[in-house]
Scaffold this motif. Sequence first.
Motif, PDB file in Angstrom:
ATOM      1  N   GLY A 103     -57.198 -37.271   0.353  1.00  0.00           N
ATOM      2  CA  GLY A 103     -57.932 -37.360  -1.307  1.00  0.00           C
ATOM      3  C   GLY A 103     -59.339 -36.745  -1.269  1.00  0.00           C
ATOM      4  O   GLY A 103     -59.243 -35.496  -0.929  1.00  0.00           O
ATOM      5  N   GLU A 104     -60.275 -37.210  -1.837  1.00  0.00           N
ATOM      6  CA  GLU A 104     -61.692 -36.648  -2.024  1.00  0.00           C
ATOM      7  C   GLU A 104     -62.184 -36.302  -0.598  1.00  0.00           C
ATOM      8  O   GLU A 104     -62.985 -35.488  -0.688  1.00  0.00           O
ATOM      9  CB  GLU A 104     -62.517 -37.516  -2.839  1.00  0.00           C
ATOM     10  N   ASN A 105     -61.743 -36.855   0.374  1.00  0.00           N
ATOM     11  CA  ASN A 105     -62.343 -36.324   1.752  1.00  0.00           C
ATOM     12  C   ASN A 105     -61.625 -35.532   2.400  1.00  0.00           C
ATOM     13  O   ASN A 105     -61.874 -34.757   3.678  1.00  0.00           O
ATOM     14  CB  ASN A 105     -62.449 -37.606   2.639  1.00  0.00           C
ATOM     15  N   ARG A 106     -60.636 -34.706   1.748  1.00  0.00           N
ATOM     16  CA  ARG A 106     -59.905 -33.678   2.444  1.00  0.00           C
ATOM     17  C   ARG A 106     -60.694 -32.468   2.399  1.00  0.00           C
ATOM     18  O   ARG A 106     -61.172 -32.002   1.586  1.00  0.00           O
ATOM     19  CB  ARG A 106     -58.594 -33.510   1.418  1.00  0.00           C
ATOM     20  N   ILE A 107     -60.436 -31.753   3.458  1.00  0.00           N
ATOM     21  CA  ILE A 107     -60.959 -30.572   3.785  1.00  0.00           C
ATOM     22  C   ILE A 107     -60.053 -29.458   4.506  1.00  0.00           C
ATOM     23  O   ILE A 107     -58.964 -30.068   5.160  1.00  0.00           O
ATOM     24  CB  ILE A 107     -62.338 -30.522   4.915  1.00  0.00           C
ATOM     25  N   VAL A 145     -61.427 -10.577   5.192  1.00  0.00           N
ATOM     26  CA  VAL A 145     -62.870 -10.444   6.178  1.00  0.00           C
ATOM     27  C   VAL A 145     -62.455 -10.789   7.473  1.00  0.00           C
ATOM     28  O   VAL A 145     -63.427 -10.517   8.324  1.00  0.00           O
ATOM     29  CB  VAL A 145     -63.998 -11.287   5.302  1.00  0.00           C
ATOM     30  N   LYS A 146     -61.684 -11.630   7.677  1.00  0.00           N
ATOM     31  CA  LYS A 146     -61.356 -12.364   9.100  1.00  0.00           C
ATOM     32  C   LYS A 146     -62.343 -13.384   9.578  1.00  0.00           C
ATOM     33  O   LYS A 146     -62.541 -13.525  10.732  1.00  0.00           O
ATOM     34  CB  LYS A 146     -61.314 -11.288  10.418  1.00  0.00           C
ATOM     35  N   ASP A 147     -62.952 -13.905   8.610  1.00  0.00           N
ATOM     36  CA  ASP A 147     -64.065 -15.020   9.069  1.00  0.00           C
ATOM     37  C   ASP A 147     -63.262 -16.394   8.607  1.00  0.00           C
ATOM     38  O   ASP A 147     -62.249 -16.467   7.948  1.00  0.00           O
ATOM     39  CB  ASP A 147     -65.325 -14.876   8.130  1.00  0.00           C
ATOM     40  N   TRP A 148     -64.077 -17.534   9.163  1.00  0.00           N
ATOM     41  CA  TRP A 148     -63.323 -18.712   8.832  1.00  0.00           C
ATOM     42  C   TRP A 148     -64.059 -19.453   7.704  1.00  0.00           C
ATOM     43  O   TRP A 148     -65.403 -19.028   7.292  1.00  0.00           O
ATOM     44  CB  TRP A 148     -63.758 -19.624  10.092  1.00  0.00           C
ATOM     45  N   ARG A 149     -63.316 -20.106   6.803  1.00  0.00           N
ATOM     46  CA  ARG A 149     -63.753 -20.657   5.466  1.00  0.00           C
ATOM     47  C   ARG A 149     -63.489 -22.007   5.615  1.00  0.00           C
ATOM     48  O   ARG A 149     -62.514 -22.513   6.021  1.00  0.00           O
ATOM     49  CB  ARG A 149     -63.014 -20.048   4.425  1.00  0.00           C
ATOM     50  N   VAL A 150     -64.249 -22.822   4.882  1.00  0.00           N
ATOM     51  CA  VAL A 150     -64.363 -24.292   5.048  1.00  0.00           C
ATOM     52  C   VAL A 150     -64.149 -24.662   3.467  1.00  0.00           C
ATOM     53  O   VAL A 150     -65.152 -24.145   2.858  1.00  0.00           O
ATOM     54  CB  VAL A 150     -65.379 -25.005   5.730  1.00  0.00           C
ATOM     55  N   VAL A 151     -63.216 -25.603   2.866  1.00  0.00           N
ATOM     56  CA  VAL A 151     -63.282 -25.601   1.623  1.00  0.00           C
ATOM     57  C   VAL A 151     -63.208 -27.234   1.592  1.00  0.00           C
ATOM     58  O   VAL A 151     -62.466 -27.890   2.082  1.00  0.00           O
ATOM     59  CB  VAL A 151     -62.075 -25.184   0.896  1.00  0.00           C
ATOM     60  N   GLY A 202     -61.926 -28.525  -3.559  1.00  0.00           N
ATOM     61  CA  GLY A 202     -61.826 -26.921  -3.495  1.00  0.00           C
ATOM     62  C   GLY A 202     -62.923 -26.634  -4.562  1.00  0.00           C
ATOM     63  O   GLY A 202     -62.889 -25.060  -4.501  1.00  0.00           O
ATOM     64  N   MET A 203     -63.658 -27.392  -4.773  1.00  0.00           N
ATOM     65  CA  MET A 203     -65.038 -26.914  -5.508  1.00  0.00           C
ATOM     66  C   MET A 203     -66.048 -25.890  -4.728  1.00  0.00           C
ATOM     67  O   MET A 203     -66.888 -25.319  -5.268  1.00  0.00           O
ATOM     68  CB  MET A 203     -65.464 -27.959  -6.433  1.00  0.00           C
ATOM     69  N   LYS A 204     -66.181 -26.361  -3.378  1.00  0.00           N
ATOM     70  CA  LYS A 204     -67.374 -25.785  -2.706  1.00  0.00           C
ATOM     71  C   LYS A 204     -66.569 -25.055  -1.467  1.00  0.00           C
ATOM     72  O   LYS A 204     -65.710 -25.631  -0.848  1.00  0.00           O
ATOM     73  CB  LYS A 204     -68.211 -26.905  -2.130  1.00  0.00           C
ATOM     74  N   GLU A 205     -67.195 -24.008  -1.016  1.00  0.00           N
ATOM     75  CA  GLU A 205     -66.448 -23.170   0.074  1.00  0.00           C
ATOM     76  C   GLU A 205     -67.739 -22.545   0.750  1.00  0.00           C
ATOM     77  O   GLU A 205     -68.745 -22.201   0.067  1.00  0.00           O
ATOM     78  CB  GLU A 205     -65.583 -21.950  -0.456  1.00  0.00           C
ATOM     79  N   GLN A 206     -67.516 -22.652   2.080  1.00  0.00           N
ATOM     80  CA  GLN A 206     -68.664 -21.930   2.897  1.00  0.00           C
ATOM     81  C   GLN A 206     -67.957 -21.097   4.083  1.00  0.00           C
ATOM     82  O   GLN A 206     -66.862 -21.426   4.534  1.00  0.00           O
ATOM     83  CB  GLN A 206     -69.225 -23.098   3.588  1.00  0.00           C
ATOM     84  N   SER A 207     -68.269 -20.121   4.149  1.00  0.00           N
ATOM     85  CA  SER A 207     -67.732 -18.989   5.432  1.00  0.00           C
ATOM     86  C   SER A 207     -68.672 -19.122   6.664  1.00  0.00           C
ATOM     87  O   SER A 207     -69.748 -19.182   6.515  1.00  0.00           O
ATOM     88  CB  SER A 207     -67.700 -17.491   4.850  1.00  0.00           C
ATOM     89  N   PHE A 208     -67.747 -18.931   7.447  1.00  0.00           N
ATOM     90  CA  PHE A 208     -68.689 -18.765   9.022  1.00  0.00           C
ATOM     91  C   PHE A 208     -67.790 -17.570   9.924  1.00  0.00           C
ATOM     92  O   PHE A 208     -66.729 -17.641   9.683  1.00  0.00           O
ATOM     93  CB  PHE A 208     -68.350 -20.170   9.874  1.00  0.00           C
ATOM     94  N   TRP A 209     -68.491 -17.029  10.660  1.00  0.00           N
ATOM     95  CA  TRP A 209     -68.232 -16.014  11.656  1.00  0.00           C
ATOM     96  C   TRP A 209     -67.172 -16.407  12.824  1.00  0.00           C
ATOM     97  O   TRP A 209     -66.435 -15.960  13.154  1.00  0.00           O
ATOM     98  CB  TRP A 209     -69.325 -15.019  12.036  1.00  0.00           C
ATOM     99  N   TYR A 210     -67.730 -17.876  13.222  1.00  0.00           N
ATOM    100  CA  TYR A 210     -67.078 -18.203  14.316  1.00  0.00           C
ATOM    101  C   TYR A 210     -66.487 -19.517  14.082  1.00  0.00           C
ATOM    102  O   TYR A 210     -67.000 -20.494  13.223  1.00  0.00           O
ATOM    103  CB  TYR A 210     -68.179 -18.568  15.511  1.00  0.00           C
TER     104      TYR A 210
END
Length: 66
Positions: free
Chosen positions: A23-27, A35-41, A45-53
């Motif tokens: 539900g709303e807690n789904r990530i 880019v080969k980086d890690w993405r957290v959504v 799906g309205m917010k997204e953050q990228s990380f190298w590790y």
Amino acid sequence: MKTIKTTDIKGNHAGYSENFGKGENRIQIYKDLDVKDWRVVWNWGMKEQSFWYKQDAVDFINKIYK
């Protein structure tokens, strides 16, 4: 939601994705194809953050869902 560990994310190749929660807690965490980086959504799906590790992404997931 339980604490996520780096070992909970099985894949490490580009295009890999995994979902946690419901539900709303789904990530979703995925490895970007270009880019080969890690993405957290999160937040439907309205917010997204990228990380190298992967560990940084996991730490972020645990921080927003404490």
